[in-house]
Design a protein around this motif. Structure first.
Motif, PDB file in Angstrom:
ATOM      1  N   ALA A   1     -28.780  46.147  39.312  1.00 31.06           N
ATOM      2  CA  ALA A   1     -27.823  46.117  40.415  1.00 31.06           C
ATOM      3  C   ALA A   1     -28.501  46.154  41.774  1.00 31.06           C
ATOM      4  O   ALA A   1     -28.166  45.371  42.661  1.00 31.06           O
ATOM      5  CB  ALA A   1     -26.866  47.304  40.294  1.00 31.06           C
ATOM      6  N   SER A   2     -29.498  46.992  41.935  1.00 35.25           N
ATOM      7  CA  SER A   2     -30.028  47.196  43.290  1.00 35.25           C
ATOM      8  C   SER A   2     -31.160  46.223  43.590  1.00 35.25           C
ATOM      9  O   SER A   2     -30.970  45.012  43.589  1.00 35.25           O
ATOM     10  CB  SER A   2     -30.462  48.648  43.445  1.00 35.25           C
ATOM     11  OG  SER A   2     -31.355  48.954  42.396  1.00 35.25           O
ATOM     12  N   ASP A   3     -32.359  46.726  43.845  1.00 34.49           N
ATOM     13  CA  ASP A   3     -33.449  45.815  44.206  1.00 34.49           C
ATOM     14  C   ASP A   3     -34.012  45.092  42.982  1.00 34.49           C
ATOM     15  O   ASP A   3     -34.626  44.055  43.088  1.00 34.49           O
ATOM     16  CB  ASP A   3     -34.566  46.581  44.938  1.00 34.49           C
ATOM     17  CG  ASP A   3     -35.123  47.717  44.101  1.00 34.49           C
ATOM     18  OD1 ASP A   3     -34.802  47.777  42.910  1.00 34.49           O
ATOM     19  OD2 ASP A   3     -35.874  48.538  44.651  1.00 34.49           O
ATOM     20  N   GLY A   4     -33.781  45.678  41.801  1.00 34.42           N
ATOM     21  CA  GLY A   4     -34.199  44.993  40.582  1.00 34.42           C
ATOM     22  C   GLY A   4     -35.700  44.984  40.334  1.00 34.42           C
ATOM     23  O   GLY A   4     -36.162  44.227  39.497  1.00 34.42           O
ATOM     24  N   ASP A   5     -36.480  45.833  41.039  1.00 32.74           N
ATOM     25  CA  ASP A   5     -37.936  45.779  40.886  1.00 32.74           C
ATOM     26  C   ASP A   5     -38.405  46.081  39.473  1.00 32.74           C
ATOM     27  O   ASP A   5     -39.291  45.423  38.942  1.00 32.74           O
ATOM     28  CB  ASP A   5     -38.614  46.758  41.861  1.00 32.74           C
ATOM     29  CG  ASP A   5     -38.717  46.139  43.242  1.00 32.74           C
ATOM     30  OD1 ASP A   5     -38.461  44.914  43.340  1.00 32.74           O
ATOM     31  OD2 ASP A   5     -39.026  46.861  44.208  1.00 32.74           O
ATOM     32  N   HIS A   6     -37.768  47.091  38.866  1.00 33.35           N
ATOM     33  CA  HIS A   6     -38.178  47.428  37.499  1.00 33.35           C
ATOM     34  C   HIS A   6     -37.807  46.312  36.536  1.00 33.35           C
ATOM     35  O   HIS A   6     -38.532  46.026  35.590  1.00 33.35           O
ATOM     36  CB  HIS A   6     -37.521  48.746  37.056  1.00 33.35           C
ATOM     37  CG  HIS A   6     -37.983  49.909  37.864  1.00 33.35           C
ATOM     38  ND1 HIS A   6     -37.184  50.563  38.775  1.00 33.35           N
ATOM     39  CD2 HIS A   6     -39.196  50.498  37.933  1.00 33.35           C
ATOM     40  CE1 HIS A   6     -37.883  51.511  39.357  1.00 33.35           C
ATOM     41  NE2 HIS A   6     -39.100  51.497  38.873  1.00 33.35           N
ATOM     42  N   ALA A   7     -36.672  45.713  36.810  1.00 34.25           N
ATOM     43  CA  ALA A   7     -36.243  44.593  35.964  1.00 34.25           C
ATOM     44  C   ALA A   7     -37.257  43.453  36.069  1.00 34.25           C
ATOM     45  O   ALA A   7     -37.663  42.871  35.064  1.00 34.25           O
ATOM     46  CB  ALA A   7     -34.865  44.126  36.398  1.00 34.25           C
ATOM     47  N   LEU A   8     -37.685  43.160  37.304  1.00 31.76           N
ATOM     48  CA  LEU A   8     -38.665  42.076  37.495  1.00 31.76           C
ATOM     49  C   LEU A   8     -39.969  42.389  36.763  1.00 31.76           C
ATOM     50  O   LEU A   8     -40.590  41.504  36.173  1.00 31.76           O
ATOM     51  CB  LEU A   8     -38.932  41.872  38.987  1.00 31.76           C
ATOM     52  CG  LEU A   8     -37.761  41.294  39.786  1.00 31.76           C
ATOM     53  CD1 LEU A   8     -38.095  41.257  41.271  1.00 31.76           C
ATOM     54  CD2 LEU A   8     -37.417  39.879  39.303  1.00 31.76           C
ATOM     55  N   GLU A   9     -40.340  43.672  36.803  1.00 24.41           N
ATOM     56  CA  GLU A   9     -41.562  44.096  36.123  1.00 24.41           C
ATOM     57  C   GLU A   9     -41.448  43.825  34.619  1.00 24.41           C
ATOM     58  O   GLU A   9     -42.379  43.326  33.993  1.00 24.41           O
ATOM     59  CB  GLU A   9     -41.723  45.604  36.379  1.00 24.41           C
ATOM     60  CG  GLU A   9     -43.121  46.134  36.126  1.00 24.41           C
ATOM     61  CD  GLU A   9     -43.153  47.654  36.319  1.00 24.41           C
ATOM     62  OE1 GLU A   9     -43.901  48.300  35.597  1.00 24.41           O
ATOM     63  OE2 GLU A   9     -42.374  48.162  37.173  1.00 24.41           O
TER      64      GLU A   9
ATOM     65  N   PRO B   1     -35.573  34.206  24.947  1.00 25.89           N
ATOM     66  CA  PRO B   1     -35.061  33.830  26.260  1.00 25.89           C
ATOM     67  C   PRO B   1     -34.600  35.076  27.014  1.00 25.89           C
ATOM     68  O   PRO B   1     -34.071  36.010  26.405  1.00 25.89           O
ATOM     69  CB  PRO B   1     -33.865  32.935  25.936  1.00 25.89           C
ATOM     70  CG  PRO B   1     -34.076  32.475  24.543  1.00 25.89           C
ATOM     71  CD  PRO B   1     -34.838  33.551  23.851  1.00 25.89           C
ATOM     72  N   VAL B   2     -34.841  35.066  28.325  1.00 28.54           N
ATOM     73  CA  VAL B   2     -34.492  36.220  29.145  1.00 28.54           C
ATOM     74  C   VAL B   2     -33.358  35.824  30.091  1.00 28.54           C
ATOM     75  O   VAL B   2     -33.491  34.875  30.868  1.00 28.54           O
ATOM     76  CB  VAL B   2     -35.708  36.696  29.975  1.00 28.54           C
ATOM     77  CG1 VAL B   2     -35.325  37.879  30.857  1.00 28.54           C
ATOM     78  CG2 VAL B   2     -36.866  37.064  29.057  1.00 28.54           C
ATOM     79  N   VAL B   3     -32.249  36.539  30.001  1.00 29.40           N
ATOM     80  CA  VAL B   3     -31.124  36.286  30.896  1.00 29.40           C
ATOM     81  C   VAL B   3     -30.901  37.534  31.739  1.00 29.40           C
ATOM     82  O   VAL B   3     -30.737  38.629  31.206  1.00 29.40           O
ATOM     83  CB  VAL B   3     -29.843  35.942  30.104  1.00 29.40           C
ATOM     84  CG1 VAL B   3     -28.658  35.784  31.047  1.00 29.40           C
ATOM     85  CG2 VAL B   3     -30.043  34.657  29.303  1.00 29.40           C
TER      86      VAL B   3
ATOM     87  N   ALA C   1     -40.373  35.343  38.100  1.00 26.82           N
ATOM     88  CA  ALA C   1     -40.928  36.313  37.142  1.00 26.82           C
ATOM     89  C   ALA C   1     -40.858  35.793  35.716  1.00 26.82           C
ATOM     90  O   ALA C   1     -41.524  36.311  34.831  1.00 26.82           O
ATOM     91  CB  ALA C   1     -40.184  37.637  37.268  1.00 26.82           C
ATOM     92  N   GLY C   2     -40.020  34.776  35.479  1.00 28.51           N
ATOM     93  CA  GLY C   2     -39.964  34.194  34.140  1.00 28.51           C
ATOM     94  C   GLY C   2     -38.596  34.215  33.499  1.00 28.51           C
ATOM     95  O   GLY C   2     -38.471  33.906  32.307  1.00 28.51           O
ATOM     96  N   ALA C   3     -37.551  34.612  34.266  1.00 30.36           N
ATOM     97  CA  ALA C   3     -36.198  34.612  33.682  1.00 30.36           C
ATOM     98  C   ALA C   3     -35.782  33.175  33.365  1.00 30.36           C
ATOM     99  O   ALA C   3     -36.160  32.240  34.074  1.00 30.36           O
ATOM    100  CB  ALA C   3     -35.207  35.236  34.658  1.00 30.36           C
ATOM    101  N   ASP C   4     -35.027  33.017  32.299  1.00 30.74           N
ATOM    102  CA  ASP C   4     -34.555  31.676  31.932  1.00 30.74           C
ATOM    103  C   ASP C   4     -33.206  31.359  32.549  1.00 30.74           C
ATOM    104  O   ASP C   4     -32.891  30.205  32.811  1.00 30.74           O
ATOM    105  CB  ASP C   4     -34.451  31.570  30.399  1.00 30.74           C
ATOM    106  CG  ASP C   4     -35.806  31.713  29.752  1.00 30.74           C
ATOM    107  OD1 ASP C   4     -36.617  30.796  29.898  1.00 30.74           O
ATOM    108  OD2 ASP C   4     -36.073  32.767  29.141  1.00 30.74           O
ATOM    109  N   ASP C   5     -32.392  32.382  32.726  1.00 30.63           N
ATOM    110  CA  ASP C   5     -31.060  32.189  33.293  1.00 30.63           C
ATOM    111  C   ASP C   5     -30.640  33.433  34.044  1.00 30.63           C
ATOM    112  O   ASP C   5     -31.190  34.513  33.828  1.00 30.63           O
ATOM    113  CB  ASP C   5     -30.022  31.910  32.192  1.00 30.63           C
ATOM    114  CG  ASP C   5     -29.922  30.432  31.870  1.00 30.63           C
ATOM    115  OD1 ASP C   5     -29.973  29.641  32.832  1.00 30.63           O
ATOM    116  OD2 ASP C   5     -29.828  30.082  30.703  1.00 30.63           O
ATOM    117  N   LEU C   6     -29.649  33.245  34.911  1.00 31.32           N
ATOM    118  CA  LEU C   6     -29.142  34.381  35.667  1.00 31.32           C
ATOM    119  C   LEU C   6     -27.626  34.356  35.667  1.00 31.32           C
ATOM    120  O   LEU C   6     -27.022  33.312  35.872  1.00 31.32           O
ATOM    121  CB  LEU C   6     -29.677  34.320  37.101  1.00 31.32           C
ATOM    122  CG  LEU C   6     -29.372  35.578  37.896  1.00 31.32           C
ATOM    123  CD1 LEU C   6     -30.662  36.257  38.343  1.00 31.32           C
ATOM    124  CD2 LEU C   6     -28.518  35.279  39.103  1.00 31.32           C
ATOM    125  N   ILE C   7     -27.029  35.500  35.381  1.00 30.45           N
ATOM    126  CA  ILE C   7     -25.573  35.627  35.452  1.00 30.45           C
ATOM    127  C   ILE C   7     -25.277  36.593  36.592  1.00 30.45           C
ATOM    128  O   ILE C   7     -25.710  37.739  36.557  1.00 30.45           O
ATOM    129  CB  ILE C   7     -24.983  36.166  34.124  1.00 30.45           C
ATOM    130  CG1 ILE C   7     -25.304  35.219  32.963  1.00 30.45           C
ATOM    131  CG2 ILE C   7     -23.481  36.372  34.262  1.00 30.45           C
ATOM    132  CD1 ILE C   7     -24.911  35.760  31.588  1.00 30.45           C
TER     133      ILE C   7
END
Ligand SMILES: Nc1ncnc2c1ncn2[C@@H]1O[C@H](COP(=O)(O)OP(=O)(O)O)[C@@H](O)[C@H]1O
Ligand SMILES: [Mg+2]
Length: 399
Positions: free
Chosen positions: A60-68, A82-84, A101-107
């Motif tokens: 939800a927020s800056d998403g830094d950990h998610a990007l990591e 696949p990473v969504v 970072a390598g995500a395949d899709d974004l919702i």
């Protein structure tokens, strides 16, 4: 159904409420959840991601950990799923960073429950294991409404392609009420149901033995004879069937029911070309517009979809300029109404065979020529949130 077989790892940023996502996932999904908190550096749930079929990362927020995590999955896992990314924050360049970072899709959230369920369904259909080498052209014939001429188009296109020297196969994906067999005068001695329950592994020779042969040189994998047999046909099974058929036939034409079912989504994903069939009347044009918009949500630009306008000569007070304005583009092929069409169907013949010089037959022949010349190739775009616009298009134009 494949949906219940899916194993998904859902990684949530600290504080992210998973209820909305869990509720939108198809029933029976095998879901494993993990939390990604600031205290978890170096303990990313990579081992779990390694054997998941789909990795959902919600933040939800800056998403830094998610990007990591996405980066780590990208660089450290040899065969990553696949990473969504499901993102609920304000647009601040996160999307670009997620893709980098390598995500395949974004919702992007917020979305209605139906939209989110639809986006997740698509992600599931595209999960790991979906791809294989492709050869023959595969055309998914689509239309969000029944009776617009999808089966007519699929069968006449097959006949015209066969007449042009190709070896097309029609797959009847209208699993409950398919009528390709009737339209082509083929008896359903063996259907896709018989193939699905035949047991053993699938190979191209086996599939070929389940095809009905048409005198034109085209062949067809027919729909089950009873609606209750449809449930045996899963998207996973279809993906293998499509790949194997494409390895043998230069054209695979998929006739579809008037809905974006998981099987139809699997066909759209596997297809090299999309052909949308609409009719010239107010309600059908509205549905065609929604069909184009739905395909755009799935990443296919309207301009890359071949648009067939059936019964295009019908006098209902809608001009071609109206059509263009309403749909935002010009149809590629216009098929007139022709009384010889229902007569030919009753005889189990295509209009291309029954009245080859008719305008309708010529329209389908020109469609076949377009495909023989390569046709339009849809460009897949990343998943986008649903358009915010409301569909008021026909209220003014077609009343
Ligand atoms: N251009 C046309 N002229 C005359 N009849 C048509 C035409 N297009 C469709 N039809 C009739 O409408 C019926 C439905 O068409 P079909 O291709 O089965 O639609 P869908 O597959 O989209 O449900 C056909 O059986 C045929 O009788
Ligand atoms: Mg049909």
């Amino acid at each position: 159904m494949t949906r219940s077989e899916a194993k998904i790892l859902l990684v949530l940023e600290d504080g992210f409420d998973a209820t909305e996502i869990e509720e939108a996932l198809p029933a029976g999904t095998r879901l494993q959840s993990a939390r990604l908190s600031s205290g978890q550096h170096g303990r990313l749930p990579l081992a779990d991601a390694a054997d998941a079929e789909l990795l959902l990362v919600a933040c939800a927020s800056d998403g830094d950990h998610a990007l990591e995590l996405i980066k780590a999955a990208h660089t450290q896992l040899q065969n990553r799923p696949p990473v969504v990314v499901i993102y609920a924050g304000s647009p601040n360049g996160f999307m670009e960073r997620a893709f980098e970072a390598g995500a395949d899709d974004l919702i992007a959230l917020p979305q209605s429950r139906e939209q989110l369920a639809f986006a997740l369904e698509k992600a599931l259909v595209r999960r790991r294991g979906a791809s294989a080498p492709k050869t023959g052209t595969m055309i998914a014939v689509l239309g969000p409404k029944g009776g617009t001429g999808k089966t007519l188009t699929a069968c006449n296109l097959a006949e015209a392609l066969a007449g042009g020297g190709a070896s097309p196969v029609v797959v009847d994906l209208d699993l409950q009420f398919g009528d390709v067999g009737l339209a082509l005068g083929l008896r359903p001695e063996k259907t896709i149901y018989n193939l699905a329950v035949a047991g053993g592994s699938l190979d191209v020779e086996k599939i070929e033995s389940f095809l009905a042969r048409h005198p034109s040189g085209a062949s067809a994998l027919l729909a089950p004879v009873r609606p209750d047999q449809a449930a045996t046909v899963s998207p996973n099974f279809l993906r293998t069937v499509f790949d194997l058929l494409r390895s043998r036939h230069d054209f695979v034409i998929v006739d579809t029911p008037p809905a974006f079912t998981p099987e139809v989504i699997a066909a759209i994903d596997a297809a090299s070309h999309l052909c949308l069939v609409g009719m010239l009347d107010a309600l059908s044009l509205k549905d065609t517009k929604i069909g184009l918009e739905t395909l755009a949500q799935m990443g296919y630009e309207p301009a890359d979809v071949t648009l067939v306008l059936n019964r295009a000569d019908t006098s209902v007070g809608i001009s071609m300029a109206d059509v263009e304005r309403l749909l935002g583009r010009r149809p590629d092929v216009l098929v007139p109404s022709d009384r010889a069409i229902p007569t030919a169907i009753t005889e189990g013949r295509t209009i291309v065979a029954a009245e080859p010089h008719s305008e309708a037959a010529r329209a389908f022949t020109s469609l076949a020529e377009t495909y023989l010349a390569g046709g339009k190739i849809p460009r897949l775009q990343p998943l986008q949130p649903a358009p915010k616009r409301r569909l008021t298009l026909l209220k003014k134009g077609a009343a």
